[in-house]
Design an enzyme around this catalytic site. Structure first.
Site, short mmCIF file in Angstrom:
data_model
loop_
_atom_site.label_atom_id
_atom_site.label_comp_id
_atom_site.label_asym_id
_atom_site.label_seq_id
_atom_site.Cartn_x
_atom_site.Cartn_y
_atom_site.Cartn_z
N TYR A 20 0.84 -1.21 0.00
CA TYR A 20 0.00 0.00 0.00
C TYR A 20 0.87 1.26 0.00
O TYR A 20 0.65 2.18 -0.79
CB TYR A 20 -0.92 -0.03 1.22
CG TYR A 20 -1.94 1.08 1.27
CD1 TYR A 20 -3.08 1.05 0.45
CD2 TYR A 20 -1.81 2.17 2.14
CE1 TYR A 20 -4.02 2.06 0.50
CE2 TYR A 20 -2.74 3.18 2.20
CZ TYR A 20 -3.85 3.12 1.38
OH TYR A 20 -4.80 4.13 1.44
N1 LIG Z 1 -9.91 4.93 4.51
C1 LIG Z 1 -8.72 5.42 4.84
O1 LIG Z 1 -8.29 5.33 5.98
C2 LIG Z 1 -7.88 6.10 3.80
C3 LIG Z 1 -6.80 6.88 4.22
C4 LIG Z 1 -6.02 7.53 3.27
C5 LIG Z 1 -6.33 7.40 1.92
N2 LIG Z 1 -7.38 6.63 1.54
C6 LIG Z 1 -7.63 6.49 0.10
O2 LIG Z 1 -8.89 7.06 -0.21
C7 LIG Z 1 -9.42 6.42 -1.38
C8 LIG Z 1 -10.87 6.03 -1.13
O3 LIG Z 1 -10.91 5.09 -0.08
P1 LIG Z 1 -12.17 4.83 0.86
O4 LIG Z 1 -11.68 4.95 2.25
O5 LIG Z 1 -13.31 5.63 0.40
O6 LIG Z 1 -12.35 3.25 0.60
P2 LIG Z 1 -13.56 2.43 0.02
O7 LIG Z 1 -13.16 1.01 0.10
O8 LIG Z 1 -14.83 2.84 0.69
O9 LIG Z 1 -13.67 2.90 -1.50
C9 LIG Z 1 -12.83 2.44 -2.52
C10 LIG Z 1 -13.68 2.16 -3.75
O10 LIG Z 1 -12.80 1.73 -4.80
C11 LIG Z 1 -13.43 0.65 -5.48
N3 LIG Z 1 -12.45 -0.24 -6.11
C12 LIG Z 1 -11.56 -1.03 -5.48
N4 LIG Z 1 -10.87 -1.76 -6.38
C13 LIG Z 1 -11.33 -1.41 -7.60
C14 LIG Z 1 -11.02 -1.85 -8.93
N5 LIG Z 1 -10.11 -2.79 -9.17
N6 LIG Z 1 -11.70 -1.28 -9.95
C15 LIG Z 1 -12.63 -0.34 -9.71
N7 LIG Z 1 -12.98 0.09 -8.48
C16 LIG Z 1 -12.34 -0.44 -7.44
C17 LIG Z 1 -14.17 -0.10 -4.37
O11 LIG Z 1 -15.21 -0.93 -4.90
C18 LIG Z 1 -14.71 1.03 -3.52
O12 LIG Z 1 -15.98 1.46 -3.93
C19 LIG Z 1 -8.50 5.22 -1.65
O13 LIG Z 1 -7.61 5.54 -2.69
C20 LIG Z 1 -7.76 5.06 -0.35
O14 LIG Z 1 -6.50 4.45 -0.55
C21 LIG Z 1 -8.17 6.01 2.45
#
Ligand SMILES: NC(=O)c1ccc[n+]([C@@H]2O[C@H](COP(=O)([O-])OP(=O)(O)OC[C@H]3O[C@@H](n4cnc5c(N)ncnc54)[C@H](O)[C@@H]3O)[C@@H](O)[C@H]2O)c1
Ligand SMILES: *[C@@H]1O[C@H](CO)[C@@H](O)[C@H](O)[C@H]1NC(C)=O
Ligand SMILES: *[C@@H]1O[C@H](CO)[C@@H](O)[C@H](O)[C@H]1NC(C)=O
Length: 307
Positions: A188
């Site tokens: 990651y």
């Molecule tokens: N949640 C946290 O703590 C956090 C912290 C920092 C950054 N982020 C980043 O924020 C962004 C959004 O994350 P989130 O927390 O909303 O997570 P989430 O899991 O709710 O959303 C991620 C979405 O991406 C979609 N996805 C995953 N793999 C895929 C693929 N192969 N093709 C198409 N769609 C795909 C999933 O179905 C999901 O709807 C991500 O890039 C994550 O790395 C999250």
């Protein structure tokens, strides 16, 4: 002589820009003028849950047209239905972002269906949550494909039209894991460092071309969306697990005021400024003290039923 004058001039300009940027970073949300996105097309990857869905709702409220991409069809349809209920024009597409052929194919459909994309938000992301030696090979490859490589291919498809009209915005949702390393997040962190590097190079290329296409990269710490279920920090007041609504508010402010970089919460700016100066032994010691190195020990991740 001319060289000296030139150097003085550029230094003066740099000082002015530093002051402007510092003031912009310190001003509370909602004061700076925001750009108008009415009638613009906003494509969000990972719109089927979490931050992606909430960003879609916010852009919808502002009168934008939404293009929703996700691998999770039911989740994406739910976002679409909610937008439709509030009268927002939107279209949903199902694809796997780890496959560049699917990205190209879906991008062609979007160009046919809605035309030019004005704001591209690369938000979809996945996490394995295992230490290097326990992490299955195929999951590491997948993490890189979704979190890093997909950025190349979505951008390659939608940037040309932005350059042509000299207007557009590429947003990358990276993570604080794109700036630091954390135990249990090897793939990651590598992928998010990739996303940060992607932003920097892309911004440099656009600057060199003197094009008015904006870039924004977002680096938040842990957010309560389900993606990182089970994580803990020893110091919740200093290292809170943030609410997605708050993070999206910060992202909207950054995008609508054309900020190149936003890190959430704000104290992380100080942290980043210091990491360049502090020796590794000290950052590792603090990482342990604040429980960052053990934060992934009880990680469960997104549960299938919560899709
Ligand atoms: N949640 C946290 O703590 C956090 C912290 C920092 C950054 N982020 C980043 O924020 C962004 C959004 O994350 P989130 O927390 O909303 O997570 P989430 O899991 O709710 O959303 C991620 C979405 O991406 C979609 N996805 C995953 N793999 C895929 C693929 N192969 N093709 C198409 N769609 C795909 C999933 O179905 C999901 O709807 C991500 O890039 C994550 O790395 C999250
Ligand atoms: C995907 O589309 C981009 C942009 O049009 C193009 O540069 C690339 O070659 C395409 N890749 C494949 C595998 O078709
Ligand atoms: C993204 O690129 C811009 C332009 O180079 C830069 O100002 C910004 O700090 C970059 N973001 C990160 C997280 O490095």
């Amino acid at each position: 002589m001319q060289d000296i004058i030139d150097s003085l001039f550029i230094t003066l300009k740099a000082i002015v820009l530093i002051i402007i940027s510092t003031v912009r970073n310190l001003v509370p949300t909602g004061i700076l003028p925001r750009k108008d996105v009415r009638g613009q097309t906003v494509l969000i990857t990972g719109a089927g849950s979490g931050l992606g869905r909430l960003m879609a709702y916010e852009f919808g409220k502002l009168g934008a047209r939404l293009v929703l991409w996700d691998i999770n069809e039911p989740g994406n349809e739910e976002t679409l239905a909610e937008l439709a209920r509030s009268g927002v024009e939107a279209k949903a597409y199902t694809l796997d972002l780890s496959d560049y052929n699917q990205i190209n194919h879906t991008a062609d459909l979007v160009k046919k269906d809605v035309g030019k994309v004005d704001i591209l938000i690369n938000n979809a992301g996945i996490v394995t949550g295992k230490k290097l030696l326990q992490c299955p090979d195929e999951l590491m490859v997948k993490t890189m494909a979704v979190n890093t490589n997909a950025l190349f291919f979505t951008t390659k498809n939608f940037l040309p039209a932005m350059l042509e009209s000299n207007r557009g915005h590429i947003v990358t949702i990276a993570s604080m894991a794109g700036k630091i390393g954390v135990t249990g997040l090897v793939d990651y962190c590598a992928s998010k460092h990739g996303a940060v590097g992607f932003n920097d190079s892309l911004a440099a290329e656009l600057y060199a071309q003197k094009k008015d296409v904006k870039t924004t990269v977002v680096c938040p710490i842990y957010i309560n969306t389900g993606m990182f279920d089970g994580i803990q920090t020893d110091w919740p007041t200093l290292l809170p697990i943030m609410e997605p609504e708050y993070v999206v508010e910060c992202i909207m402010e950054a995008v609508l005021t054309d900020r190149a970089f936003v890190s959430i919460p704000k104290f992380t700016y100080l942290f980043m400024a210091l990491t360049g100066l502090i020796p590794t032994e000290v950052t590792q010691m603090y990482g342990e003290y604040f429980g960052i190195s053990t934060s992934m020990d009880h990680f469960k991740g997104r549960q299938p039923q919560k899709a």
